[in-house]
Design an enzyme around this catalytic site. Structure first.
Site: not given
Ligand code: BES
Ligand code: ZN
Length: 636
Positions: A305, A329-330, A333, A352, A409, A417
């Site tokens: 996001e 989703h993004e 955010h 999340e 990470d 989520y």
């Molecule tokens: N912000 C996250 C990605 C993230 C979270 C990166 C924690 C590093 C640490 C992003 O918004 C996200 O949640 N992406 C998901 C998609 C979502 C629809 C569940 C993904 O990458 O799968």
């Molecule tokens: Zn997310």
């Protein structure tokens, strides 16, 4: 009484440090910048940063950087504006692999600095003896293996002619290319001047000041950006490559390689309507433009996001917009995450979970109750699987989780989520949609551009929604939801009608029937429900019949293909190996890559040699985020 006490404690803990010092400004034209408060309660303490913001904190970052595609380095200067307690003489920054050549004050006077020992997760603290200076200038370059950055060769792009660079800052990776306080509770405004080879276009997560860039030294172009809202440091993002732009609406558009533009734009036609729907739900979109960058397939996440410019995996393109929940989703955010931000990573559900709830509301607004109910039911299923996998009484199933000593990470389950979204759906159900929506909208207004903790969220709910209603407090069970393990008894169950058709087909199929003919008419969510609900043990003949009838190995939908391959590999189904190899050779999204390698590694003599061969073949194309997760798995 209890809630009053909690509130008093919160107000005390929420005070910001005294504004002191001059915030020297590079540009004289803009008004005074906002400085976001620092929270000092226990839950706001960020173990993952060495910064001591109560002593001295960064308020603004000015980057002047050159992208070096030969050396795989970003180098130049970062000028930091600092706000400090009276008499503070030292500021501590985060760094990982940075090579710092000099630190000076605004007049060019050298300032002493030391780089501490640190550790493998957090990197190394940089302590600068700033004395009375309240702006410092750091000359530095990133390491070639900076974990936030992926440098792609021309061959790794769709066009094949130009190199490509992109960053991924969340959670604690930006310290590998920006020397600042890398903590989500320390919000900073920023500006940047970036030079790159003239053939490349640079984009960042802020306002573009010169759309075409300007000529710079020897065959290079310079681009300028700025972000005047204070953002968490992880939200500074950059990409550079042979990319083009297409408008999607008055304030929305898509960037991607020219060869991808038509397909990306077609999949994203609903973006402007999504922004409008989101605003109707929870208030104004405060970031100006909402553009998306569709990255090369090695992008390790589904989406990220980055403010004003969401980064997206190309695997969201299914041809039928069935995976645009990712966009919702993004976009969501932009409120939960970018506007109101978890102060520390143990509260990532505030980013999340709230976002996953909001995502579902956007999906409902655009595509109707049925689709939203199906996606919510899939989220319930996935939460149940996670609970079963890690154990429903374990720490990892709490919303507020202890994360000291852990790498935010590295690969984890998605409790934050799914359980987070379920918590908010439960609140909505008990409180009533109208009242709940009004509350949530006001929550975003009250805390806009500020950090958030679980304790603060609870106090806000009690002050503005519950208001001493003991019966309501009792029914909600807030404490249990946030600090307890497992799924509380009052959880809003998924709508049993969501998958009634699929579930009937499942019963028939499991009773020995043929693959369901209705599959061709099913939504993506229905297909996923069917595949994921099949008993995990299937013999080869049944799998072959399924694959033949439903064309699973040929699916152009990444989620469907993934669900199928995971099932097939768990049954040592040899014909699934070739499509697995094709899939892994074309994308590096961690959510798909890690479970497929896990599935192979779990299959002893059959799967391990396949996993090792594929690992050798595809690892060179991975982003550090995906590579380090699979490396750990292959070692273990
Ligand atoms: N912000 C996250 C990605 C993230 C979270 C990166 C924690 C590093 C640490 C992003 O918004 C996200 O949640 N992406 C998901 C998609 C979502 C629809 C569940 C993904 O990458 O799968
Ligand atoms: Zn997310």
């Amino acid at each position: 009484m209890r809630s009053l006490l909690a509130l008093a404690a919160l107000v005390l803990s929420a005070c910001s440090i005294s504004p002191g010092g001059n915030n020297a400004r590079a540009e004289a034209d803009a008004g005074p910048r906002q400085v976001a408060p620092i929270l000092t309660g226990a839950e706001a303490r960020d173990w993952h940063s060495f910064a001591r913001p109560e002593v001295a904190r960064v308020t603004h970052v000015a980057l002047d950087l050159a992208l070096d595609f030969e050396a795989h380095r970003i180098g130049g200067t970062a000028a930091l504006d600092i706000q400090a307690a009276d008499g503070a003489e030292e500021i501590i920054l985060d760094s990982k692999g940075l090579e710092i050549s000099a630190v000076t004050d605004a007049t060019g006077q050298a300032l002493p600095f030391t780089i501490g020992e640190g550790d493998a997760i957090r990197g190394r603290p940089v302590a600068v003896r700033m004395g009375a200076a309240r702006q410092i200038r750091i000359a530095y370059r990133s390491a070639p293996d900076a974990a936030a950055l992926q440098w792609l060769t021309p061959a790794q792009t769709a066009g094949g002619r130009h190199p490509y660079l992109f960053s991924q800052g969340q959670a604690i990776l930006n310290r590998t290319w920006i020397p600042t306080q890398d903590s989500p509770g320390i919000r900073q405004t920023w500006e940047a001047r970036i030079t790159a080879p003239a053939a490349l276009t640079v984009v960042m997560s802020g306002d573009r000041l010169m759309p075409e860039g300007e000529a710079a030294e020897e065959g290079r172009r310079a681009f300028r950006f700025r972000m005047d809202h204070p953002v968490p440091s992880y939200a500074i993002a950059i990409a550079a490559g042979d990319i083009a732009f297409r408008s999607l609406g008055p304030r929305t558009g898509v960037w991607t390689e020219p060869a991808m533009l038509d397909r990306a734009a077609a999949e994203l036609v609903d973006t402007e309507r999504m922004v409008e729907a989101a605003e109707r739900l929870y208030g104004p979109y405060r970031w100006g433009r909402y553009d998306l960058l569709v990255l090369p397939p090695s992008f390790p996440y589904g989406g990220m996001e980055n403010p004003t410019l969401t980064f997206l995996t190309p695997t969201f393109i299914a041809g039928d917009r069935s995976l645009v929940g990712l966009v919702a989703h993004e976009l969501a955010h932009s409120w939960s995450g970018n506007l109101v931000t978890n102060a520390a990573w143990g509260d990532s559900w505030l980013n999340e979970g709230v976002t996953s709830y909001f995502e579902n509301r956007i999906m409902e607004a655009l595509y109707g109750r049925e689709r939203a109910a199906q996606e919510a039911a899939l989220s319930w299923d996935s939460m149940q699987r996670d609970m079963a996998e890690i154990g429903a009484t374990t720490n990892g199933t709490r919303l507020h989780v202890p994360v000291e000593g852990q790498d935010p990470d590295s690969f984890g389950v998605t409790i934050a989520y799914d359980k987070g979204a379920l918590f908010l759906r439960t609140l909505e159900t008990i409180i009533g949609r109208e009242r709940w929506d009004a509350y949530l909208r006001a929550y975003f207004d009250r805390h806009a551009f500020q950090p958030m903790t679980s304790a603060r969220f609870l106090a806000d709910l009690r002050q503005h929604l519950i208001r001493g209603d003991a019966a309501l407090e009792e029914r909600l069970g807030l404490q249990d939801w946030i600090y307890g393990a497992g799924v509380p008894a009052n959880a809003a169950r998924p709508d049993p009608r969501a998958f009634a058709g699929v579930d009937a087909a499942l019963v028939a199929y499991e009773g020995g029937g043929v693959p369901p003919a209705a599959y061709v008419d099913w939504t993506t969510a229905e297909r996923l429900r069917f595949i994921d609900a099949l008993p995990r043990r299937q013999d080869g003949a049944r799998l072959a019949a399924l694959d033949d009838a439903l064309g699973l190995s040929q699916s152009g939908n990444s989620e469907v293909l993934f669900a199928w391959l995971r099932l097939a590999l768990a049954n040592r189904y040899q014909p699934a190996v070739a499509p697995t190899e094709r899939f892994l050779a074309t994308m590096g999204r961690r959510k798909f890559v890690v479970p497929l390698f896990q599935a192979l590694m779990a299959q002893g003599d059959w799967g391990r040699p396949i996993a090792r061969r594929l690992y050798q073949r595809v690892r060179p194309s991975w982003h550090p985020v995906t590579a380090s997760s699979v490396d750990a798995l292959m070692r273990g």
